[in-house]
Design a protein around this motif. Structure first.
Motif, PDB file in Angstrom:
ATOM      1  N   ALA A 129       0.832  -1.208   0.000  1.00  0.00           N
ATOM      2  CA  ALA A 129       0.000   0.000   0.000  1.00  0.00           C
ATOM      3  C   ALA A 129       0.868   1.259   0.000  1.00  0.00           C
ATOM      4  O   ALA A 129       0.570   2.225  -0.710  1.00  0.00           O
ATOM      5  N   ALA A 130       1.943   1.237   0.772  1.00  0.00           N
ATOM      6  CA  ALA A 130       2.850   2.392   0.812  1.00  0.00           C
ATOM      7  C   ALA A 130       3.503   2.629  -0.547  1.00  0.00           C
ATOM      8  O   ALA A 130       3.595   3.768  -1.023  1.00  0.00           O
TER       9      ALA A 130
ATOM     10  N   ILE B 264      -5.202   3.541   0.591  1.00  0.00           N
ATOM     11  CA  ILE B 264      -6.076   3.677   1.766  1.00  0.00           C
ATOM     12  C   ILE B 264      -7.031   2.500   1.912  1.00  0.00           C
ATOM     13  O   ILE B 264      -7.225   1.982   3.016  1.00  0.00           O
ATOM     14  N   LEU B 265      -7.650   2.067   0.795  1.00  0.00           N
ATOM     15  CA  LEU B 265      -8.614   0.962   0.879  1.00  0.00           C
ATOM     16  C   LEU B 265      -7.963  -0.367   1.254  1.00  0.00           C
ATOM     17  O   LEU B 265      -8.650  -1.306   1.629  1.00  0.00           O
TER      18      LEU B 265
ATOM     19  N   ALA C 226       0.952  -4.273 -10.965  1.00  0.00           N
ATOM     20  CA  ALA C 226       1.426  -5.448 -10.224  1.00  0.00           C
ATOM     21  C   ALA C 226       0.969  -5.399  -8.768  1.00  0.00           C
ATOM     22  O   ALA C 226       0.494  -6.403  -8.213  1.00  0.00           O
ATOM     23  N   ILE C 227       1.086  -4.230  -8.141  1.00  0.00           N
ATOM     24  CA  ILE C 227       0.666  -4.083  -6.744  1.00  0.00           C
ATOM     25  C   ILE C 227      -0.826  -4.350  -6.601  1.00  0.00           C
ATOM     26  O   ILE C 227      -1.265  -5.052  -5.687  1.00  0.00           O
ATOM     27  N   GLY C 228      -1.630  -3.789  -7.509  1.00  0.00           N
ATOM     28  CA  GLY C 228      -3.077  -3.979  -7.452  1.00  0.00           C
ATOM     29  C   GLY C 228      -3.468  -5.447  -7.564  1.00  0.00           C
ATOM     30  O   GLY C 228      -4.330  -5.927  -6.817  1.00  0.00           O
ATOM     31  N   VAL C 229      -2.822  -6.164  -8.473  1.00  0.00           N
ATOM     32  CA  VAL C 229      -3.118  -7.590  -8.657  1.00  0.00           C
ATOM     33  C   VAL C 229      -2.733  -8.385  -7.412  1.00  0.00           C
ATOM     34  O   VAL C 229      -3.511  -9.224  -6.926  1.00  0.00           O
ATOM     35  N   ILE C 230      -1.537  -8.125  -6.876  1.00  0.00           N
ATOM     36  CA  ILE C 230      -1.081  -8.849  -5.682  1.00  0.00           C
ATOM     37  C   ILE C 230      -1.995  -8.573  -4.494  1.00  0.00           C
ATOM     38  O   ILE C 230      -2.383  -9.485  -3.757  1.00  0.00           O
TER      39      ILE C 230
END
Length: 199
Positions: A18-19, A56-57, A169-173
């Motif tokens: 998230a960061a 945030i979510l 990539a972050i969103g998928v993980i």
């Protein structure tokens, strides 16, 4: 089935993700470290997919998940009375669903950002989207010779590709991890209810 270690690992993993998503989204506002006018920034950046969606979510369920996993919980029951434990499990599932939605949202907007390309000056002083009407076969992502069409900001195409790819990539993980937590929480809720009925 004990989910303590699983929840703890998921919670610990979600925080740095998230960061990174928040930082990556903020960097999209400053291509190549430059401060641009608002009208010169790619429109999809204003969807806050990294700050809100993957940031945030996801921090909200990460806090709950980490708290559940770190308190010696088995299926988030935490040794509490059954009624309180069941509501805690349902809250964990709800927040994990929120994180899943944020991850998917980030992945979708990032994909659109990669496909559509950046807003840039092609040399006539006007900022346009030169790659928005490209077919997938002729997309700029697979043809680096077309990158020279963007004169300003410098390296804007590479900047956008790297950051949107990181956010994708972050969103998928995050979506996968939150989905695992949803299944884990529902399993804990159902198994806990069954055990209560047996007693």
């Amino acid at each position: 089935m004990c989910t303590r270690n699983c929840s703890k690992c998921i919670g610990i993993t979600l925080f740095p993700l998230a960061a990174c998503a928040i930082v990556s989204n903020i960097l999209l506002y400053f291509p190549n470290g430059r401060v641009l006018q608002l009208s010169e920034i790619t429109d999809l950046v204003w969807f806050f997919h990294g700050i809100l969606g993957a940031g945030i979510l996801v921090i909200l369920p990460a806090s709950m998940i980490l708290g559940a996993g770190g308190a010696g919980c088995c299926a988030n029951r935490c040794g509490r009375p059954w009624a309180g434990a069941e509501s805690s499990m349902l809250l964990s599932v709800f927040l994990a669903l929120l994180g899943f939605t944020g991850g998917v949202y980030c992945a979708v907007i990032s994909s659109l950002g990669l496909i559509g390309g950046p807003l840039c000056d092609t040399g006539d002083g006007e900022y346009v989207y030169p790659f928005r009407n490209d077919t997938l076969e002729g997309n700029y992502l697979f043809n680096q010779t077309t990158w020279s069409i963007c004169r300003e900001p410098e390296n804007i195409i590479l900047w956008n590709i790297v950051l949107f790819s990181i956010l994708l990539a972050i969103g998928v993980i995050e979506a996968i991890l939150c989905f695992i937590q949803i299944i884990s929480g529902l399993t804990g809720f159902i198994c806990g209810t069954c055990m209560r009925k047996r007693k």
